[in-house]
Design a protein around this motif. Sequence first.
Motif, PDB file in Angstrom:
ATOM      1  N   CYS A   1       0.844  -1.198   0.000  1.00  0.00           N
ATOM      2  CA  CYS A   1       0.000   0.000   0.000  1.00  0.00           C
ATOM      3  C   CYS A   1       0.882   1.251   0.000  1.00  0.00           C
ATOM      4  O   CYS A   1       2.017   1.234   0.451  1.00  0.00           O
ATOM      5  CB  CYS A   1      -0.911  -0.022   1.226  1.00  0.00           C
ATOM      6  SG  CYS A   1      -2.062   1.370   1.308  1.00  0.00           S
TER       7      CYS A   1
ATOM      8  N   ASP B   1       0.560   3.723   1.865  1.00  0.00           N
ATOM      9  CA  ASP B   1       0.531   4.346   3.200  1.00  0.00           C
ATOM     10  C   ASP B   1       1.930   4.728   3.702  1.00  0.00           C
ATOM     11  O   ASP B   1       2.836   3.897   3.732  1.00  0.00           O
ATOM     12  CB  ASP B   1      -0.138   3.391   4.195  1.00  0.00           C
ATOM     13  CG  ASP B   1      -0.551   4.087   5.481  1.00  0.00           C
ATOM     14  OD1 ASP B   1       0.325   4.674   6.157  1.00  0.00           O
ATOM     15  OD2 ASP B   1      -1.745   4.034   5.810  1.00  0.00           O
TER      16      ASP B   1
ATOM     17  N   GLY C   1      -4.075   0.535  -1.143  1.00  0.00           N
ATOM     18  CA  GLY C   1      -4.632  -0.741  -0.722  1.00  0.00           C
ATOM     19  C   GLY C   1      -3.867  -1.984  -1.114  1.00  0.00           C
ATOM     20  O   GLY C   1      -4.399  -3.076  -0.999  1.00  0.00           O
TER      21      GLY C   1
ATOM     22  N   HIS D   1      -2.066  -4.250   4.954  1.00  0.00           N
ATOM     23  CA  HIS D   1      -1.865  -3.809   6.343  1.00  0.00           C
ATOM     24  C   HIS D   1      -3.188  -3.451   7.008  1.00  0.00           C
ATOM     25  O   HIS D   1      -4.193  -3.216   6.343  1.00  0.00           O
ATOM     26  CB  HIS D   1      -0.904  -2.607   6.388  1.00  0.00           C
ATOM     27  CG  HIS D   1      -1.491  -1.340   5.828  1.00  0.00           C
ATOM     28  ND1 HIS D   1      -1.975  -0.322   6.623  1.00  0.00           N
ATOM     29  CD2 HIS D   1      -1.683  -0.936   4.562  1.00  0.00           C
ATOM     30  CE1 HIS D   1      -2.411   0.661   5.849  1.00  0.00           C
ATOM     31  NE2 HIS D   1      -2.262   0.321   4.600  1.00  0.00           N
TER      32      HIS D   1
ATOM     33  N   CYS E   1      -6.084   0.488   7.148  1.00  0.00           N
ATOM     34  CA  CYS E   1      -5.769   0.959   5.793  1.00  0.00           C
ATOM     35  C   CYS E   1      -6.795   1.998   5.322  1.00  0.00           C
ATOM     36  O   CYS E   1      -8.004   1.725   5.312  1.00  0.00           O
ATOM     37  CB  CYS E   1      -5.743  -0.233   4.825  1.00  0.00           C
ATOM     38  SG  CYS E   1      -5.351   0.233   3.132  1.00  0.00           S
ATOM     39  N   GLY E   2      -6.300   3.175   4.915  1.00  0.00           N
ATOM     40  CA  GLY E   2      -7.182   4.245   4.438  1.00  0.00           C
ATOM     41  C   GLY E   2      -7.949   3.855   3.180  1.00  0.00           C
ATOM     42  O   GLY E   2      -9.099   4.256   2.989  1.00  0.00           O
ATOM     43  N   ALA E   3      -7.307   3.054   2.321  1.00  0.00           N
ATOM     44  CA  ALA E   3      -7.981   2.630   1.084  1.00  0.00           C
ATOM     45  C   ALA E   3      -9.160   1.721   1.414  1.00  0.00           C
ATOM     46  O   ALA E   3     -10.224   1.797   0.776  1.00  0.00           O
ATOM     47  CB  ALA E   3      -6.990   1.911   0.172  1.00  0.00           C
TER      48      ALA E   3
END
Length: 230
Positions: free
Chosen positions: A7, A9, A31, A58, A61-63
């Motif tokens: 990802c 991130d 993602g 992970h 995860c924001g996605a």
Amino acid sequence: MKLVISCMDRRLNSYLDTYVDNDTVILRNAGANVNGLKSTIRRLINDNNVSEIRLVAHTDCGAMNVVNSVLSGKITVSDSVYNSLVSQFADKKFSSRAELEQLNEKLQVELLHSMAGEIKITSELYDLNRNPVPESKGEHMLAYTRPNEYRYDELTSEIKGEMNGTYFVHSLTLDEAKPDLEIATKNLGIRDLVFVATKSEQYREMMLDMDRAKMVSEGDVHFRFVKLMR
Ligand SMILES: [Zn+2]
């Protein structure tokens, strides 16, 4: 060659540095989304002797938060973000973010198996809740590069970013990175995009990429171009 797919991130940079060696190529997007990197992965498999692919998804995860918010009707996204990321989960059942994150790892590994034939595939769901990363001092930024051999501590210092504050997207074409740049600017509120050419022969192509990205960007987003020479 070994491929690592993860990802974008910012909190994964230090951990992913442990994977960097002369024989490993890291690809990243929103993602750890294999579906959004299909053409890059196919090209790398066709042009190189790839012995292993490792997926590093992970927690927190924001996605996956975006996926969850779209599917529960809280937000809408563009067709390109929907088709690249969200659509894979539309007919799937999950009852929590944690379950969605596990499902993502499983779906992306399945997709890799369908693309990679006999290549060994491994995966992990890296737990950021157990391995927290300190907040950065300044605003978050995002750097877009082609796959390269730099470590993240080198890259962030070259572009004057912070190790814990810089999201990274890597793909062979801007088209594959567009949904991720959109998620970064619209959903994560990132205002600083840095296009980084890591080799001199990428200079022209990536300048054009940046101009194309500028044309479709909305709102107050700043673009910067950095050329690295090693
Ligand atoms: Zn993530």
